[in-house]
Write an enzyme that holds these catalytic residues in place. Structure first.
Site, short mmCIF file in Angstrom:
data_model
loop_
_atom_site.label_atom_id
_atom_site.label_comp_id
_atom_site.label_asym_id
_atom_site.label_seq_id
_atom_site.Cartn_x
_atom_site.Cartn_y
_atom_site.Cartn_z
N ASP A 114 -10.05 -4.18 -2.80
CA ASP A 114 -9.88 -3.77 -0.70
C ASP A 114 -9.89 -3.09 -0.64
O ASP A 114 -9.65 -2.58 0.85
CB ASP A 114 -8.67 -4.89 -0.90
CG ASP A 114 -8.87 -5.94 -1.57
OD1 ASP A 114 -9.54 -6.85 -2.04
OD2 ASP A 114 -7.83 -6.68 -2.31
N PRO A 118 3.28 -5.71 3.30
CA PRO A 118 4.29 -6.42 2.55
C PRO A 118 4.23 -5.71 0.75
O PRO A 118 3.03 -5.74 0.62
CB PRO A 118 4.80 -8.04 2.26
CG PRO A 118 4.35 -8.03 3.39
CD PRO A 118 3.18 -7.05 4.35
N VAL A 119 4.97 -4.97 0.40
CA VAL A 119 4.60 -4.06 -0.72
C VAL A 119 4.33 -5.28 -1.90
O VAL A 119 5.42 -6.74 -2.33
CB VAL A 119 6.24 -3.38 -1.78
CG1 VAL A 119 5.67 -2.71 -3.19
CG2 VAL A 119 5.83 -2.15 -0.91
N ALA A 120 3.04 -5.38 -2.72
CA ALA A 120 2.91 -6.21 -4.23
C ALA A 120 2.91 -7.93 -3.23
O ALA A 120 3.23 -8.71 -3.75
CB ALA A 120 3.70 -6.48 -4.62
N LYS A 149 -4.29 -7.12 5.37
CA LYS A 149 -5.41 -8.06 5.81
C LYS A 149 -5.29 -9.39 4.89
O LYS A 149 -4.60 -9.84 3.82
CB LYS A 149 -6.26 -7.75 5.23
CG LYS A 149 -6.38 -7.38 3.26
CD LYS A 149 -6.77 -8.73 2.16
CE LYS A 149 -5.96 -8.58 0.85
NZ LYS A 149 -5.94 -9.93 0.17
N GLY A 204 -1.87 -3.58 0.77
CA GLY A 204 -0.81 -2.56 1.19
C GLY A 204 -1.57 -1.58 0.70
O GLY A 204 -1.24 -0.42 1.12
N SER A 221 -4.07 -0.41 -1.03
CA SER A 221 -5.90 -0.68 -0.44
C SER A 221 -5.33 0.22 0.92
O SER A 221 -6.14 1.51 1.07
CB SER A 221 -6.66 -1.64 -0.40
OG SER A 221 -6.37 -2.74 -1.86
N ALA A 222 -4.50 -0.59 1.84
CA ALA A 222 -4.40 0.60 3.21
C ALA A 222 -3.96 1.81 2.82
O ALA A 222 -4.30 2.34 3.64
CB ALA A 222 -3.39 -1.26 3.76
N GLY A 273 0.11 -9.70 -1.53
CA GLY A 273 -1.37 -9.59 -0.85
C GLY A 273 -2.60 -9.67 -0.39
O GLY A 273 -3.49 -10.47 0.23
N MET A 274 -1.31 -8.48 0.55
CA MET A 274 -1.85 -8.14 1.80
C MET A 274 -2.39 -7.00 1.86
O MET A 274 -3.17 -6.48 3.14
CB MET A 274 -0.73 -7.65 2.88
CG MET A 274 -0.14 -9.72 3.40
SD MET A 274 0.71 -9.29 4.48
CE MET A 274 -0.44 -9.14 5.74
#
Ligand code: C5P
Length: 310
Positions: free
Chosen positions: A146, A104-106, A19, A111, A113-114, A108-109
């Protein structure tokens, strides 16, 4: 209660999207340590996949870029999701989760939580728990702020910790480039820096007002990318830039490349660039890489649905 389906399904694959926060306004830190937010999330076509198969215990393997940075033990959010669902559904079965990273890991998207949202959906289907959408959303909220949005996807307004969601109407698709970096940023560290910055101003932190999002919601409803680009905003950006000053160059370069808007994604360090069209997105991605302003430049579009079985 276990359904007959659980006897015949031996593997379930679920994808969940990363996200970007189109707008993130932060208020003061609350007593529970979280900040009250007014945010608008958009799910984008950068998808992690979680495959779940029957096992004696709950275990996880992680593959793909940055996999070595993701814990493969009980602290993994997808493992905690599986354990929470098992506990709530009264199930003693285990599960083998195989996570293939693209988010991407860590970065801010969202990941992690997804992966948690995907694990909830995958284990629900594998075990046939029959949990309702509301049950899954409630468990998602317990796992992290999130995670409910990763289940829901599309575009949504988030209040509270960002987990009280209302769907937002949008028209068309938006074309994004996500510029990643070779190191991550810790979300708590970025919020702590925001607290320090607010303290230094001496002004009391105000509760953010959901009404402030009206122009953004109207641009989304109209499918007006140019307007949306101007309205992209993130209160965490100055804090992330203080912790990761090199990001300034990425933001400036993407702006010079004619993007409609450029904003830090969540708590960063990924920078989200809103391009005019898919070709423009590919050009921006190539130029950011050529200028060494990003480790990876991922072209994607949004909105896309939340966690779902494939
Ligand atoms: O809920 P999640 O584990 O994803 O949040 C990670 C951390 O980010 C929290 O422990 C908190 O430090 C910070 N955070 C916050 N306010 C929010 C969301 C996250 O301070 N609304």
């Amino acid at each position: 209660m276990t359904s007959a389906l659980a006897d015949v399904v031996d593997r379930v694959r679920v994808t969940a999207p990363g996200k970007v926060n189109l707008s993130l306004r932060s208020g003061p830190r609350r007593d529970d340590g979280y900040h009250s937010l007014v945010t608008v999330f958009q799910a984008v076509s950068v998808l992690d996949e979680v495959s779940a198969s029957h096992a004696q215990s709950v275990k996880v393997d992680v593959f793909g870029p940055g996999a070595e940075l993701v814990p493969a033990d009980a602290t993994n959010l997808a493992v905690r999701a599986a354990q929470l669902l098992a506990q709530r559904a009264g199930i003693s079965d285990g599960v083998h989760l195989e996570i293939t990273k693209a988010i991407p890991v860590a970065g801010g998207m969202a990941g992690g939580s997804a992966d948690a949202a995907a694990a909830l959906v995958a284990c629900d289907a594998l075990w046939g728990t029959g949990a309702s959408r509301e049950d899954l959303l409630e468990m998602a909220g317990e796992l992290g702020a999130d995670v409910p949005f990763s289940l829901l996807g599309h575009t949504a307004l988030g209040l509270g910790r960002g987990d009280l969601l209302s769907p937002v109407m949008t028209r068309g698709h938006f074309h994004w480039v996500f510029a990643t970096q070779d190191r991550g940023l810790s979300t708590p560290a970025v919020f702590a820096e925001l607290d320090r910055q607010m303290e230094r101003t001496g002004a009391p932190a105000l509760e953010p007002d959901p009404a402030s999002q009206a122009p953004l919601l109207s641009a989304l409803r109209a499918g007006d990318g140019e307007q949306l680009g101007e309205l992209l905003t993130n209160d965490l950006q100055p804090a992330a830039l203080a912790l990761f000053p090199e990001l300034r160059r990425t933001v400036d370069l993407a702006t010079d490349l004619g993007a409609w808007g450029v904003v830090l994604s969540g708590s960063g360090p990924t920078v989200a660039v809103l391009a005019r069209n898919p070709i423009h997105a590919r050009t921006i991605a190539a130029d950011l890489l050529a200028a060494n302003a990003a480790t990876q430049a991922v072209v994607a579009n949004g909105p896309v649905p939340g966690a779902r079985v494939v």
